[in-house]
Design a protein around this motif. Structure first.
Motif, short mmCIF file in Angstrom:
data_model
loop_
_atom_site.label_atom_id
_atom_site.label_comp_id
_atom_site.label_asym_id
_atom_site.label_seq_id
_atom_site.Cartn_x
_atom_site.Cartn_y
_atom_site.Cartn_z
N UNK A 296 6.42 10.06 -8.57
CA UNK A 296 6.56 8.66 -9.24
C UNK A 296 5.39 7.68 -8.31
N UNK A 297 5.13 8.19 -7.14
CA UNK A 297 4.47 7.18 -6.33
C UNK A 297 3.01 7.85 -6.17
N UNK A 298 2.85 9.35 -6.23
CA UNK A 298 1.62 9.85 -5.81
C UNK A 298 1.21 10.90 -7.12
N UNK A 299 -0.10 11.06 -7.10
CA UNK A 299 -0.79 12.09 -8.13
C UNK A 299 -1.37 13.19 -7.31
N UNK B 291 0.66 -1.06 0.00
CA UNK B 291 0.30 0.10 0.00
C UNK B 291 0.74 1.30 -0.05
N UNK B 292 0.41 2.15 -0.80
CA UNK B 292 0.96 3.62 -0.93
C UNK B 292 0.03 4.63 -0.08
N UNK C 146 -5.51 5.64 -1.62
CA UNK C 146 -4.40 4.83 -1.43
C UNK C 146 -3.97 4.29 -3.01
N UNK C 147 -2.70 4.31 -2.77
CA UNK C 147 -2.02 3.78 -4.14
C UNK C 147 -1.51 2.37 -3.92
N UNK D 6 3.32 -3.18 -7.03
CA UNK D 6 3.49 -4.68 -7.11
C UNK D 6 4.93 -4.97 -7.47
N UNK D 7 5.60 -5.41 -6.74
CA UNK D 7 7.17 -5.61 -6.96
C UNK D 7 7.80 -4.46 -7.41
N UNK D 8 7.67 -3.43 -6.61
CA UNK D 8 8.41 -2.11 -6.91
C UNK D 8 7.80 -1.39 -8.12
N UNK D 9 6.69 -1.94 -8.82
CA UNK D 9 6.24 -1.26 -9.84
C UNK D 9 4.78 -0.72 -9.50
N UNK D 10 4.60 0.44 -9.56
CA UNK D 10 3.28 1.37 -9.16
C UNK D 10 2.28 0.81 -10.13
N UNK D 11 1.21 0.23 -9.53
CA UNK D 11 0.17 -0.18 -10.31
C UNK D 11 -1.00 0.88 -10.16
N UNK D 12 -1.03 1.71 -9.07
CA UNK D 12 -1.96 2.58 -9.04
C UNK D 12 -1.21 3.88 -8.13
N UNK D 13 -1.15 5.09 -8.61
CA UNK D 13 -0.58 6.16 -7.64
C UNK D 13 -1.52 6.44 -6.69
N UNK D 14 -0.98 6.86 -5.40
CA UNK D 14 -2.05 7.40 -4.59
C UNK D 14 -2.24 8.81 -4.86
N UNK D 15 -3.76 9.03 -4.94
CA UNK D 15 -4.34 10.37 -5.16
C UNK D 15 -4.48 11.38 -3.90
N UNK D 16 -3.53 12.29 -3.97
CA UNK D 16 -3.11 13.04 -2.78
C UNK D 16 -3.57 14.60 -2.82
N UNK D 17 -3.68 15.23 -1.84
CA UNK D 17 -3.78 16.80 -1.92
C UNK D 17 -2.22 17.20 -1.33
N UNK D 18 -1.72 18.31 -1.70
CA UNK D 18 -0.28 18.70 -1.45
C UNK D 18 -0.39 20.08 -0.97
#
Length: 194
Positions: free
Chosen positions: A149-152, A138-139, A172-173, A176-188
């Protein structure tokens, strides 16, 4: 005038007629009986027949090697197709337990909210265990520095946190084995204006 003497060798000199010479290879030699012995030299027909047999043997070996290579190629294609087709088989088996838990929860007629909540927690634990088994992580970057690279980033908001910090995780993102299959949707958080 003086005569110059030639040095004499230790071996006696033979006349040309008495010198012994062996006949060249392939020629007849005299045997004890006096008849010439002829070494058997293969004829052209025999050489041609041997060459044709060798060529046929090599051609047959080539055909067999070609057929083996074709069979290996076909087998590899089938294996690749099956790997693509059934790649998620093990993961699917793990998800069946989660599906069974959800079905059992819906089958209860007089369930209370507490029963539903405990059933959902059990199901979530089963799903988390399946994810861990297949290295799905989980991200959840709440309070971390924004990583594209991990967040949107869905929006930028004012905050007391340092600039480019994740203020809120909307979804949440997953990795899978160090490949992002879905980035976390975030507010920055954005930089404060001076």
């Amino acid at each position: 005038m003086t005569d110059v003497k030639q040095p004499q060798s230790d071996q006696p000199e033979l006349s040309d007629t008495k010198r012994e010479t062996s006949p060249p290879q392939g020629q007849a030699q005299a045997s004890e009986t006096g008849k010439p012995e002829v070494e058997s030299m293969p004829s052209l027909e025999q050489l041609l027949k041997k060459a044709e047999l060798d060529a046929a043997e090599h051609y047959d070996a080539w055909l067999r090697a070609k057929a083996d290579a074709e069979n290996i190629r076909k087998r590899a294609q089938i294996d690749i197709a099956n790997a693509h087709k059934y790649a998620i088989e093990n993961f699917s088996v793990e998800l069946l337990a989660v599906m069974d838990s959800l079905d059992a929860a819906l089958a209860v007629e007089n369930a209370t909210v507490e029963n539903f909540k405990s059933g959902m927690e059990l199901t979530l634990r089963q799903l988390t265990a399946a994810f861990e088994k297949f290295n799905i992580k989980v991200i959840n970057p709440q309070g971390e520095k924004f990583d594209p690279h991990l967040h949107q980033a869905m929006s930028v908001v004012d905050s007391d946190l340092p600039p480019s910090t994740v203020v809120h995780v909307m979804q949440k993102g997953y990795v899978l084995n160090d490949r992002v299959i879905r980035p976390a949707l975030v507010m920055v958080s954005k930089a404060k204006e001076t």
